[in-house]
Design a protein around this motif. Structure first.
Motif, PDB file in Angstrom:
ATOM      1  N   SER A   1       0.798  -1.211   0.000  1.00 28.58           N
ATOM      2  CA  SER A   1       0.000   0.000   0.000  1.00 28.58           C
ATOM      3  C   SER A   1       0.831   1.262   0.000  1.00 28.58           C
ATOM      4  CB  SER A   1      -0.908  -0.006   1.236  1.00 28.58           C
ATOM      5  OG  SER A   1      -1.542   1.224   1.386  1.00 28.58           O
ATOM      6  N   ARG A   2       0.191   2.358  -0.428  1.00 26.31           N
ATOM      7  CA  ARG A   2       0.812   3.664  -0.331  1.00 26.31           C
ATOM      8  C   ARG A   2       0.825   4.194   1.096  1.00 26.31           C
ATOM      9  NH1 ARG A   2      -2.111   6.694  -5.410  1.00 26.31           N
ATOM     10  NH2 ARG A   2      -0.972   5.678  -7.077  1.00 26.31           N
TER      11      ARG A   2
ATOM     12  N   GLY B   1       7.274   0.022  -1.592  1.00 24.31           N
ATOM     13  CA  GLY B   1       6.639   0.191  -2.890  1.00 24.31           C
ATOM     14  C   GLY B   1       6.396  -1.146  -3.553  1.00 24.31           C
ATOM     15  N   PRO B   2       5.598  -1.132  -4.619  1.00 31.10           N
ATOM     16  CA  PRO B   2       5.281  -2.381  -5.295  1.00 31.10           C
ATOM     17  C   PRO B   2       6.508  -2.990  -5.945  1.00 31.10           C
ATOM     18  CG  PRO B   2       4.479  -0.496  -6.559  1.00 31.10           C
ATOM     19  CD  PRO B   2       4.947   0.031  -5.255  1.00 31.10           C
TER      20      PRO B   2
ATOM     21  N   ASP C   1       0.440  -0.984  -7.271  1.00 28.52           N
ATOM     22  CA  ASP C   1       0.196  -0.301  -6.010  1.00 28.52           C
ATOM     23  C   ASP C   1      -1.246  -0.525  -5.580  1.00 28.52           C
ATOM     24  OD1 ASP C   1      -0.786   2.279  -4.542  1.00 28.52           O
ATOM     25  OD2 ASP C   1       1.381   2.238  -4.282  1.00 28.52           O
TER      26      ASP C   1
END
Length: 384
Positions: free
Chosen positions: A33-34, A39-40, A46
């Motif tokens: 998640s943000r 990060g992805p 994302d």
């Protein structure tokens, strides 16, 4: 329709059921998640981006309902702001995909006893309305134990809508918390002066699970209220496609581990064929939005999707492209009705191309119990 204007893959995903997911359906399972996590990873999406696709699904669902493709009195409740009219090709896709999954769900319910619990688990349910439609169906469905799973933020929003909306408060009891992220509700019978004959639907229940699907593994604890012996149908409408293939295997292993016997079925709705010209354009459109679908590469064809189901432990596997569903499962009079809604399609070849890149695949393991999903022939295409 030229290649650059091909509708985005996700645009075909809205449903009335569905998921979405919908698919509908808050789709919160692509990558971290943000909200503070890492990060992805490469090839993942994302979470916040995927969650946003639930809005696309809800808007597409409402478009199809407003134009008469589908009947869903609950579609408007999950769309904020004015309705947006989708392209006819998208409306037909929404209708066809929804009809296919409805048919499979109805087959499951028709081949299990209404006098005993039968269980439906919607993965990445988001704003999907299938549960609500089933609970208010004139077919008087009984003893449905329905589960919806999505990220906590999506699930919390849905339970708040159920709790506060006057229309929904006549369908479901106020959700009771089982934990900070899990709620349970039961279906309500209609008032005595209601014209509905659905007087026994209070045997149906809904449990909302707010969790990250990636946390479900064969060794993780059983979901609250999940019945281990009831015939069970899993639904994934453009949900598992956001996970790397090994994670989808682990997630499905959660259910095969906790539901070791009896009927278990799975219905998937996902895109396929990423490597032809049309598929490459759609994948490029997704990438421009920061969206990746790992299962497109892992299971690119209908045969691969059916193999995937068999490898997951389902004894039998079937599939149809959305184009095949339209050709084989929709009667001629109904096709005429749908065609008349917007004057038919001008882009028939584009429809076939687009709808041929989506598949409904389903598998089941009977294990001596009741239940069946045998609604079509073998293979992944029309008449296959």
């Amino acid at each position: 329709m030229s290649a650059p204007s091909i509708p985005n893959l996700l645009s075909l995903r809205g449903g009335t059921t569905g998921r979405g997911r919908g698919r509908g359906r808050g789709r919160d399972r692509g990558g971290p998640s943000r909200s503070g996590g890492p990060g992805p990873a490469p090839g993942q999406t994302d979470d916040a981006t995927i969650q946003g696709t639930d809005t696309d699904a809800a808007v597409s669902r409402l478009s199809a309902v407003d134009l008469g493709y589908l009947s869903d009195p609950f579609a408007r409740l999950f769309v904020q702001g004015p309705a947006t009219r989708r392209l006819p090709i998208i409306n037909r896709g929404t209708y066809t995909r929804t009809t296919a999954i409805d048919k499979l769900v109805e087959r499951f319910l028709a081949t299990t006893s209404p006098d005993e619990p039968r269980q439906i688990v919607s993965l990445g349910a988001g704003t999907d309305t299938r549960c609500l439609r089933l609970f208010t169906s004139p077919q008087n469905h009984r003893n449905i134990v329905y589960h919806e799973i999505d990220f906590p933020t999506i699930t919390a929003r849905k339970q708040a809508i159920i709790s506060s909306n006057p229309m929904l408060r006549t369908v479901l009891s106020t959700p009771e918390p089982l934990s900070a992220t899990t709620w349970h509700s039961r279906a309500l019978s209609p008032p005595e002066n209601s014209s509905s004959n659905n007087n026994n639907n209070n045997t149906n229940t809904l449990t909302l699970h707010g969790l990250d699907l990636r946390t479900l593994t064969p060794s993780s604890p059983r979901l609250p209220n999940l019945l281990t012996t009831a015939p069970t149908l899993l639904l994934s409408e453009c949900c598992l496609c956001y996970l790397p293939a090994p994670q989808t295997v682990s997630l499905l292993g959660h259910f095969t581990t906790h539901l070791p016997s009896g009927f278990l079925g799975l219905v998937l709705y996902e895109p396929i064929l990423p490597h032809d010209a049309f598929g490459r354009t759609m994948v490029s459109n997704l990438a421009a939005r920061g969206i990746a679908m790992p299962t497109l590469d892992a299971y690119p064809t209908a045969a691969d999707q059916e193999r995937r189901l068999r490898e997951a432990g389902f004894e039998r596997a079937r599939s149809r492209t959305v184009d095949g569903v339209w050709e084989d499962w929709i009667g001629e009079r109904e096709k005429e009705r749908v065609d008349a809604l917007e004057g038919g399609l001008d882009e028939v070849e584009e429809w076939r191309l687009l709808a041929g890149h989506y598949i409904v695949a389903w598998g089941w393991r009977r294990a001596g119990g009741t239940g069946d999903l045998d609604v079509g022939g073998e293979g992944g295409g029309p008449g296959g």
